[in-house]
Design a protein around this motif. Structure first.
Motif, PDB file in Angstrom:
ATOM      1  N   ALA A  99       0.369 -13.837   3.358  1.00  0.00           N
ATOM      2  CA  ALA A  99       1.758 -13.663   2.937  1.00  0.00           C
ATOM      3  C   ALA A  99       2.514 -12.831   3.975  1.00  0.00           C
ATOM      4  O   ALA A  99       1.935 -11.937   4.602  1.00  0.00           O
ATOM      5  CB  ALA A  99       1.816 -12.978   1.573  1.00  0.00           C
ATOM      6  N   PRO A 100       3.809 -13.102   4.176  1.00  0.00           N
ATOM      7  CA  PRO A 100       4.578 -12.348   5.183  1.00  0.00           C
ATOM      8  C   PRO A 100       4.777 -10.886   4.816  1.00  0.00           C
ATOM      9  O   PRO A 100       5.074 -10.065   5.678  1.00  0.00           O
ATOM     10  CB  PRO A 100       5.918 -13.087   5.215  1.00  0.00           C
ATOM     11  CG  PRO A 100       6.013 -13.756   3.883  1.00  0.00           C
ATOM     12  CD  PRO A 100       4.614 -14.124   3.514  1.00  0.00           C
ATOM     13  N   VAL A 101       4.614 -10.566   3.535  1.00  0.00           N
ATOM     14  CA  VAL A 101       4.715  -9.188   3.058  1.00  0.00           C
ATOM     15  C   VAL A 101       3.472  -8.920   2.215  1.00  0.00           C
ATOM     16  O   VAL A 101       3.179  -9.678   1.287  1.00  0.00           O
ATOM     17  CB  VAL A 101       5.978  -8.977   2.199  1.00  0.00           C
ATOM     18  CG1 VAL A 101       6.050  -7.538   1.695  1.00  0.00           C
ATOM     19  CG2 VAL A 101       7.235  -9.322   2.992  1.00  0.00           C
ATOM     20  N   PRO A 102       2.704  -7.872   2.516  1.00  0.00           N
ATOM     21  CA  PRO A 102       1.489  -7.590   1.743  1.00  0.00           C
ATOM     22  C   PRO A 102       1.813  -7.083   0.344  1.00  0.00           C
ATOM     23  O   PRO A 102       2.184  -5.921   0.158  1.00  0.00           O
ATOM     24  CB  PRO A 102       0.761  -6.527   2.581  1.00  0.00           C
ATOM     25  CG  PRO A 102       1.840  -5.882   3.386  1.00  0.00           C
ATOM     26  CD  PRO A 102       2.883  -6.922   3.623  1.00  0.00           C
ATOM     27  N   LEU A 103       1.645  -7.934  -0.647  1.00  0.00           N
ATOM     28  CA  LEU A 103       2.065  -7.602  -2.013  1.00  0.00           C
ATOM     29  C   LEU A 103       1.023  -6.798  -2.775  1.00  0.00           C
ATOM     30  O   LEU A 103       1.323  -6.250  -3.836  1.00  0.00           O
ATOM     31  CB  LEU A 103       2.368  -8.893  -2.783  1.00  0.00           C
ATOM     32  CG  LEU A 103       3.457  -9.789  -2.196  1.00  0.00           C
ATOM     33  CD1 LEU A 103       3.632 -11.030  -3.054  1.00  0.00           C
ATOM     34  CD2 LEU A 103       4.775  -9.038  -2.087  1.00  0.00           C
ATOM     35  N   GLN A 104      -0.205  -6.716  -2.250  1.00  0.00           N
ATOM     36  CA  GLN A 104      -1.247  -6.016  -3.002  1.00  0.00           C
ATOM     37  C   GLN A 104      -1.110  -4.501  -2.924  1.00  0.00           C
ATOM     38  O   GLN A 104      -1.750  -3.773  -3.686  1.00  0.00           O
ATOM     39  CB  GLN A 104      -2.635  -6.450  -2.518  1.00  0.00           C
ATOM     40  CG  GLN A 104      -3.052  -5.881  -1.171  1.00  0.00           C
ATOM     41  CD  GLN A 104      -2.582  -6.740  -0.009  1.00  0.00           C
ATOM     42  OE1 GLN A 104      -1.641  -7.504  -0.139  1.00  0.00           O
ATOM     43  NE2 GLN A 104      -3.263  -6.630   1.136  1.00  0.00           N
ATOM     44  N   GLN A 105      -0.266  -4.016  -2.010  1.00  0.00           N
ATOM     45  CA  GLN A 105      -0.064  -2.567  -1.931  1.00  0.00           C
ATOM     46  C   GLN A 105       0.712  -2.079  -3.145  1.00  0.00           C
ATOM     47  O   GLN A 105       1.582  -2.783  -3.671  1.00  0.00           O
ATOM     48  CB  GLN A 105       0.707  -2.223  -0.651  1.00  0.00           C
ATOM     49  CG  GLN A 105      -0.022  -2.579   0.634  1.00  0.00           C
ATOM     50  CD  GLN A 105       0.859  -2.380   1.860  1.00  0.00           C
ATOM     51  OE1 GLN A 105       2.075  -2.283   1.756  1.00  0.00           O
ATOM     52  NE2 GLN A 105       0.237  -2.325   3.029  1.00  0.00           N
ATOM     53  N   THR A 114      12.845  -6.786   6.743  1.00  0.00           N
ATOM     54  CA  THR A 114      11.703  -7.648   6.431  1.00  0.00           C
ATOM     55  C   THR A 114      11.701  -8.037   4.966  1.00  0.00           C
ATOM     56  O   THR A 114      11.462  -9.199   4.611  1.00  0.00           O
ATOM     57  CB  THR A 114      10.387  -6.941   6.792  1.00  0.00           C
ATOM     58  OG1 THR A 114      10.384  -6.635   8.183  1.00  0.00           O
ATOM     59  CG2 THR A 114       9.186  -7.808   6.463  1.00  0.00           C
ATOM     60  N   LEU A 115      11.979  -7.069   4.094  1.00  0.00           N
ATOM     61  CA  LEU A 115      12.032  -7.364   2.660  1.00  0.00           C
ATOM     62  C   LEU A 115      13.091  -8.415   2.354  1.00  0.00           C
ATOM     63  O   LEU A 115      12.863  -9.322   1.542  1.00  0.00           O
ATOM     64  CB  LEU A 115      12.324  -6.092   1.869  1.00  0.00           C
ATOM     65  CG  LEU A 115      11.238  -5.025   1.822  1.00  0.00           C
ATOM     66  CD1 LEU A 115      11.714  -3.838   0.996  1.00  0.00           C
ATOM     67  CD2 LEU A 115       9.954  -5.593   1.234  1.00  0.00           C
TER      68      LEU A 115
END
Length: 433
Positions: A99-105, A114-115
């Motif tokens: 994913a382009p943004v790490p959502l698991q954080q 970026t968001l």
């Protein structure tokens, strides 16, 4: 097997259930593995010591869409107090890319550009999602509160023939063989509809082509508009503002505790009587307290608003402050002047934690007064003929206000930028996603 939501799992302890959603995270701790599923409401983890159980997702990336079956077990240390044992995983939509943004954080660490560039994915993050869940709650409560007060919801045109409401810039567009504009607000139409229903409201987009490049402005936002008749003056409108805000925050407190906790939101207490101060007195107060002479300025600056917000908190223990009586020269031509001092208006702004949240007031309602106001403003009557027709045939004393939904969320959540409270922001540089 019926599919349940994650937030319903705690009522199914000891039973086999099926959940669907996105593979939010996979963690391995020693010989124990955790698969975290995220659906549209929350998250739940499945626990296993068997690599065989994980075989269906062994080659997949996070955000793959899966179904998860297992037995619900009460586990106090787990999120939500439950987890799934003996899991079975079914892959619905495999994802092979990162994913382009790490959502698991737990917290999104990507920068604002970026968001926004990847909002279609970033908005899946629980914290981002919570912002927009609160937005939905605010809109629902706005509708419910006004419905309980005998208001009728209307939907007015967003394509209009002329840009006549105010000095704000407007977006032009081609409309077949002529020119049209995107509506800056439903102001004219909601006043007209007071002549039909007496009490109306609208939830809808508005468009402002103002070249602002600040953290508190965008060019399209959701406006929560109210207009109603048979008022005494602008204080009648301010009383309705208080009713609406109290309803919104009560709804959020009662039905959105998980989102508020996730975002560490501090819900305000809406005073029974929100304090108010006259515009001229506010400017004098700033001079006396801060030694900055803004007396004679036609409007309050953001710094002025912050100072007044601090004063309201110190003197009245209030997150809210009405500033009333703005100069007529700063208000639209349809604003009702103060009968005691016509250079000031029967209008107000509501400051919420030191930032303007709501603008409203009493409007003119007599046809002859409109003609005089247009003449004084050097505006022709022809573009306003349809609008003026309502007043030619009888309108009661009336007024209203508008709340910017995204501004409300920004101030409630202490966000640094209005774009963080906007689903897909539109500003000078951004027309996608």
């Amino acid at each position: 097997m019926n599919t349940i939501r994650t937030v319903e799992a705690s009522s199914h302890v000891g039973r086999q259930v099926r959940l669907t959603g996105w593979m939010h995270n996979v963690r391995r701790l020693g010989g124990v593995s955790f698969v975290v599923l995220r659906d549209g409401w929350g998250m739940i983890q499945a626990v296993t010591e068997s690599e065989t159980d994980l075989a269906p997702i062994a080659e997949l990336n996070l955000e793959s869409v899966i179904a998860l079956m297992g037995t619900v077990v009460a586990t106090p240390q787990a999120s939500g107090g439950v987890e799934l044992h003996q899991p079975q995983i079914e892959v619905i939509t495999p994802v092979m890319e990162l994913a382009p943004v790490p959502l698991q954080q737990k917290r999104l660490k990507a920068g604002l550009p970026t968001l926004l560039d990847h909002a279609v994915v970033a908005n899946r993050h629980p914290q981002r999602r919570a912002v927009f869940r609160l937005a939905a709650g605010a809109m629902a409560s706005f509708r419910a509160t006004l419905g309980a007060n005998h208001f009728t919801e209307v939907q007015t045109p967003k394509l209009v023939a002329s840009a006549t409401e105010s000095g704000a810039n407007v977006f032009k567009l081609n409309y077949f063989d002529s020119e049209a504009f995107l509506a800056q607000s439903p102001q004219f139409y909601k006043q007209i509809m007071v002549g039909v229903f007496e009490r109306v409201f609208e939830v809808g987009p508005v468009f402002r082509a103002e070249p602002h490049d600040t953290s508190r402005h965008v060019n399209e936002y959701v406006s929560l508009d109210v207009e109603f008749g048979f008022i005494k003056n602008h204080f009648s409108v301010m009383a309705m503002v208080r009713t609406v805000l109290a309803g919104i925050f009560q709804t959020l407190a009662e039905g959105y505790a998980a989102e508020l906790e996730l975002l560490k939101a501090n819900l305000p207490e809406v005073p029974v009587d929100i304090p108010h101060i006259h515009f001229a007195e506010a400017q004098e107060l700033i001079w006396q307290r801060h030694g900055v002479d803004v007396r004679g300025e036609p409007d309050l600056s953001p710094q002025d608003e912050r100072w007044l917000g601090e004063w309201a908190q110190q003197e009245h223990s209030s997150d809210f402050l009405f500033v009333v009586g703005y100069p007529m020269g700063k208000r639209p031509f349809y604003t009702h002047p103060d009968p005691q001092n016509p250079s000031y208006s029967n209008s107000f702004d509501l400051l919420f934690r030191g930032t303007e949240l709501i603008t409203g007031g009493q409007r003119l309602h007599v046809y002859a007064d409109y003609l005089a106001a247009l003449e004084k403003a050097n505006l022709p009557t022809a573009p306003f003929e349809t609008y003026l027709e309502a007043f030619r045939y009888g309108m009661p004393p009336h007024g209203g206000f508008a709340i910017g939904l995204e501004r409300l969320l920004m101030q409630l959540l202490g966000l640094s930028n209005l774009r963080l409270a906007t689903l897909f922001p539109r500003d000078q540089k951004r027309l996608t996603p």
